[in-house]
Design a protein around this motif. Structure first.
Motif: not given
Length: 299
Positions: A42-66
């Protein structure tokens, strides 16, 4: 680092070797990978910003699981993958020792992303030894250290970042920009654990300790990864091997990796030696964490 988190990390680390995840229950890391794969589409683009949003979502999901988990022991057990790493590596060694090169090649993609068809017996052995070294950091030392430092949140956020790096942290046309933030964050989170791994290797093989530290200082800086090179150089010196060199990937791409260590080329038997070393590192780390946790118990 809290004493109870250190004790929990030690117990969870040791539990990885004796308590298996039920095969009929989806593993949380597998569910996380599935969720992040969908999010990437859904988020992929040839763009660092898109990757940053993807990474932030993953970090939030990992923290939420704890939050509902609350147990450092359970979180460490879920996030640690040393036993599985060792099992797959030994399976490859078994096939090489049975002169079943094709069978060994078939198993290799579960450990590394190289082109198995381009590897001979020594090349497969080298790939597995390097994978055992690198993943001793990613799947053993780093999860345990982050668990000891920050409890369930620390270990699950680290595992989320490491998983994202394994999914999008490649220097390919698709991921060069999109995966950059995940890759850099993974490098940062593994920087201390990688160097702790080298020290643990030296402690586990005291006769080779000076050679280990010398190889890490001399050879690791030339490696494209700031952390994998440290672990691989340490393992190479401890095992009397030379790792690195031309590394083939699917699509005909070949990376000329720097040489690590000054020994001989790896053979099938060296996979078992690498697994044994990784297990000894695990035991040494669990002992150190337990000792710290017990020392803090009365304070």
């Amino acid at each position: 680092m809290r004493g109870r988190h250190a004790r929990g990390a030690a117990i969870g680390l040791l539990a990885d070797g004796v308590v298996r995840h039920p095969s009929w229950v989806p593993h949380p890391l597998s569910l996380f990978g599935t969720a992040m794969g969908r999010l990437e589409r859904r988020l992929h683009a040839d763009d660092v910003g898109a990757g940053a949003r993807y990474t932030a979502a993953g970090v939030a999901l990992g923290a939420a699981a704890a939050v509902p988990l609350r147990s450092t022991i359970l979180a460490t057990w879920l996030a640690t993958g040393g036993h599985q790493l060792h099992e797959v590596a030994i399976d490859v060694a078994d096939r090489l020792e049975d002169d079943d090169l094709d069978g060994a090649r078939d198993l290799l993609p579960s450990l590394v992303g190289r082109d198995p068809a381009a590897l001979d017996t020594s090349g497969v052995a080298r790939a597995v030894v390097e994978s055992v070294a690198e993943n001793t950091v990613d799947a053993v030392v780093a999860p345990a250290m982050w668990a000891a430092a920050a409890g369930p949140t620390g270990v699950l956020v680290h595992r989320a970042v490491d998983t994202m790096d394994s999914m999008v942290g490649y220097r390919t046309e698709r991921y060069e920009r999109f995966g950059r933030v995940a890759a850099r964050l993974d490098d940062a989170m593994a920087w201390v654990p990688a160097r702790a791994t080298a020290l643990l290797v030296a402690a586990a093989r005291p006769d080779a300790a000076r050679a280990v530290l010398r190889a890490v200082r001399r050879d690791a800086p030339a490696h494209p990864s700031p952390n994998a090179g440290v672990a691989e150089a340490a393992f190479a010196a401890a095992l009397g091997l030379q790792l690195g060199g031309p590394t083939p990937y699917p699509g005909g791409r070949v990376e000329d990796r720097p040489l690590l260590g000054s020994g001989r080329a790896p053979a099938a038997a060296d996979i078992r030696a690498a697994v044994e070393l990784s297990a000894d590192v695990t035991t040494a780390l669990a002992t150190a964490l337990a000792g710290y946790g017990l020392a803090r118990l009365g304070r």
